[in-house]
Design a protein around this motif. Sequence first.
Motif, PDB file in Angstrom:
ATOM      1  N   UNK A  13      -1.197  -1.524  -8.783  1.00 34.71           N
ATOM      2  CA  UNK A  13      -1.384  -2.977  -8.866  1.00 34.71           C
ATOM      3  C   UNK A  13      -2.229  -3.383 -10.073  1.00 34.71           C
ATOM      4  N   UNK A  14      -3.214  -2.546 -10.428  1.00 38.24           N
ATOM      5  CA  UNK A  14      -4.007  -2.839 -11.632  1.00 38.24           C
ATOM      6  C   UNK A  14      -3.101  -2.779 -12.854  1.00 38.24           C
ATOM      7  N   UNK A  15      -2.244  -1.785 -12.844  1.00 37.99           N
ATOM      8  CA  UNK A  15      -1.338  -1.607 -13.975  1.00 37.99           C
ATOM      9  C   UNK A  15      -0.491  -2.860 -14.192  1.00 37.99           C
ATOM     10  N   UNK A  16      -0.086  -3.476 -13.092  1.00 44.69           N
ATOM     11  CA  UNK A  16       0.734  -4.691 -13.215  1.00 44.69           C
ATOM     12  C   UNK A  16      -0.024  -5.827 -13.888  1.00 44.69           C
ATOM     13  N   UNK A  17      -1.355  -5.760 -13.836  1.00 46.82           N
ATOM     14  CA  UNK A  17      -2.170  -6.778 -14.521  1.00 46.82           C
ATOM     15  C   UNK A  17      -2.617  -6.286 -15.892  1.00 46.82           C
ATOM     16  N   UNK A  18      -2.058  -5.170 -16.321  1.00 47.06           N
ATOM     17  CA  UNK A  18      -2.428  -4.625 -17.625  1.00 47.06           C
ATOM     18  C   UNK A  18      -3.775  -3.925 -17.606  1.00 47.06           C
ATOM     19  N   UNK A  19      -4.241  -3.516 -16.426  1.00 47.50           N
ATOM     20  CA  UNK A  19      -5.544  -2.858 -16.319  1.00 47.50           C
ATOM     21  C   UNK A  19      -5.361  -1.401 -15.916  1.00 47.50           C
ATOM     22  N   UNK A  20      -6.362  -0.598 -16.276  1.00 48.76           N
ATOM     23  CA  UNK A  20      -6.267   0.830 -16.014  1.00 48.76           C
ATOM     24  C   UNK A  20      -7.476   1.250 -15.176  1.00 48.76           C
ATOM     25  N   UNK A  21      -7.214   1.875 -14.045  1.00 47.95           N
ATOM     26  CA  UNK A  21      -8.311   2.311 -13.167  1.00 47.95           C
ATOM     27  C   UNK A  21      -9.238   3.269 -13.915  1.00 47.95           C
ATOM     28  N   UNK A  22      -8.678   3.967 -14.883  1.00 51.57           N
ATOM     29  CA  UNK A  22      -9.471   4.928 -15.645  1.00 51.57           C
ATOM     30  C   UNK A  22     -10.568   4.238 -16.455  1.00 51.57           C
ATOM     31  N   UNK A  23     -10.328   3.008 -16.879  1.00 47.22           N
ATOM     32  CA  UNK A  23     -11.329   2.375 -17.753  1.00 47.22           C
ATOM     33  C   UNK A  23     -12.047   1.178 -17.125  1.00 47.22           C
ATOM     34  N   UNK A  24     -11.581   0.676 -16.003  1.00 42.03           N
ATOM     35  CA  UNK A  24     -12.219  -0.495 -15.397  1.00 42.03           C
ATOM     36  C   UNK A  24     -13.501  -0.080 -14.647  1.00 42.03           C
ATOM     37  N   UNK A  25     -14.559  -0.929 -14.677  1.00 40.25           N
ATOM     38  CA  UNK A  25     -15.739  -0.623 -13.865  1.00 40.25           C
ATOM     39  C   UNK A  25     -15.347  -0.379 -12.402  1.00 40.25           C
ATOM     40  N   UNK A  26     -15.862   0.716 -11.851  1.00 43.00           N
ATOM     41  CA  UNK A  26     -15.324   1.168 -10.562  1.00 43.00           C
ATOM     42  C   UNK A  26     -16.375   1.965  -9.803  1.00 43.00           C
ATOM     43  N   UNK A  27     -16.494   1.718  -8.512  1.00 42.98           N
ATOM     44  CA  UNK A  27     -17.385   2.520  -7.665  1.00 42.98           C
ATOM     45  C   UNK A  27     -16.642   2.894  -6.387  1.00 42.98           C
ATOM     46  N   UNK A  28     -17.007   4.045  -5.838  1.00 45.15           N
ATOM     47  CA  UNK A  28     -16.334   4.561  -4.646  1.00 45.15           C
ATOM     48  C   UNK A  28     -17.339   4.633  -3.505  1.00 45.15           C
ATOM     49  N   UNK A  29     -16.907   4.217  -2.330  1.00 45.25           N
ATOM     50  CA  UNK A  29     -17.802   4.245  -1.173  1.00 45.25           C
ATOM     51  C   UNK A  29     -17.133   4.989  -0.015  1.00 45.25           C
TER      52      UNK A  29
END
Lengths: 163, 194
Positions: free
Chosen positions: B123-139
Motif C-alpha cells: 500500500x505504501x508503494x501505491x503512494x510512491x513510498x518505500x517502507x525501507x526509507x520511511x520513518x518506521x517503528x515496530x511494536x
Amino acid sequence: MGFADLMLHEEDSRRLREVLGRLRQDSNSRAVFLVDKNGQQIANAGDVEQFDTTSLASLTAGNVAATDGLAKLIGEREFSVLFHEGQQDHIHISIVAKRAILVVIFDERSSLGLVRLRVKRASAELDQVFEAMIHRSAAPSSAGEVSPFSEITDEDIDALFSE
Amino acid sequence: MTFINYATKEINCKIVYYGPGLCGKTTNLQYIYAKTSPEARGKMISLATEADRTLFFDFLPLDLGTIRGFTTRFHLYTVPGQVFYDASRKLILKGVDGVVFVADSQPERMEANIESIRNLEANLKEHGLDLMSIPYALQFNKRDLPNVISTEEMYRVLNYKREPTFEAVATTGVGVFDTLKAVAKQILIELRKK
C-alpha cells in the motif's frame, strides 16, 4: 520518494484568507475552510471558533478520500463536489487545485445555488494561489531561503520528548 | 507529507498505526489520549462499528511542543486492521510521514502480522513510498499475555530494516510512548535532511 512537503508562507496565507473571506461574505455562509487532502487545515474564514477545526479537517479529508475511492470503483476520475444536507446546517465540499478541499458551511441564510456559484469563482482564484504555493514548496532554495529545520539539533528533538 | 505553515509557525506531520485486526492500534491511541494533558491534545475521533471495531480510522491530534519556534503537531491515525478493509487502509496512508507497526505477540496471530506487513509495503508503494526509507517503528504488543512468541523470534520474522522495536502492553501503556517517540524522532530527522 513520494514526499512533497507543502509549505505555507505568510503571503500565501494572507491571499488564501482573503479569498476565503470574500467567499464567505458573498455566499452568506457561516464558515469556510480550506483543507489539505491529507487532512491538515490550511486556512479558514468566518465563524470558525464554534467548530473543532482539526477534527473537521481530518473528517473532511477522510470523506473526500472515501468518495474518491467510490468514484474510481465506478470508473469516474473523481466526484468533484459533495453536498451534505442537514436540518439547519449544510456542508458543501469541493476539490480545488487537485490537492485541496474547500469546505463551506451554510444555513438558511444562504442556498446551495448561491454557494455553488460563489465557490466556482473562488476556486479559480484559489487555483492560482495554490499554483504559486506548490511551485515555491517544490523549490524553496530558489527563493533564497534556508529551511529553519535544517539546523534542528538532536538536543532540540530530545527536548520535545523530555517530559 | 509534512505540512509546514510559516504563517502560523506550525509543522504538521502524519503518523499511521498499522497492523492486523485486534492487535491494539486503537488501544495505543486511547492510551496516548488518556495520558496527554488536554492542552496538548485535540479530540480523539473513532470511526468504529457498533462492535467497536475500527471501520475507517481513529484520529488523534497531538502537540509535542515547539522546536525552533515552530509548534510541532502530530496527527495520529489508525487503519482498520481487518483484511477486507484494504481500500480504507490505502486511503489513510495518503500523505503519511511515519508508520508504527503494531504486531500481536500471540502465536496464532503471527501469520496475520506477516500478511499485514506485506500489505503495508504494497500500500505504501501505491503512494510512491518505500517502507525501507520511511520513518518506521515496530511494536510487539500484548506482552502480558501468557502464551506469547519470544521477542527474538518476533524480531527475526517481523523486523524489516532494523527499525526501533519495542515490547508493549498497550492496555497499561508499557512501550506506547517509546514507540511514538521513536517514529516522531525519525520524522523530525527527515525534516532536517530536506
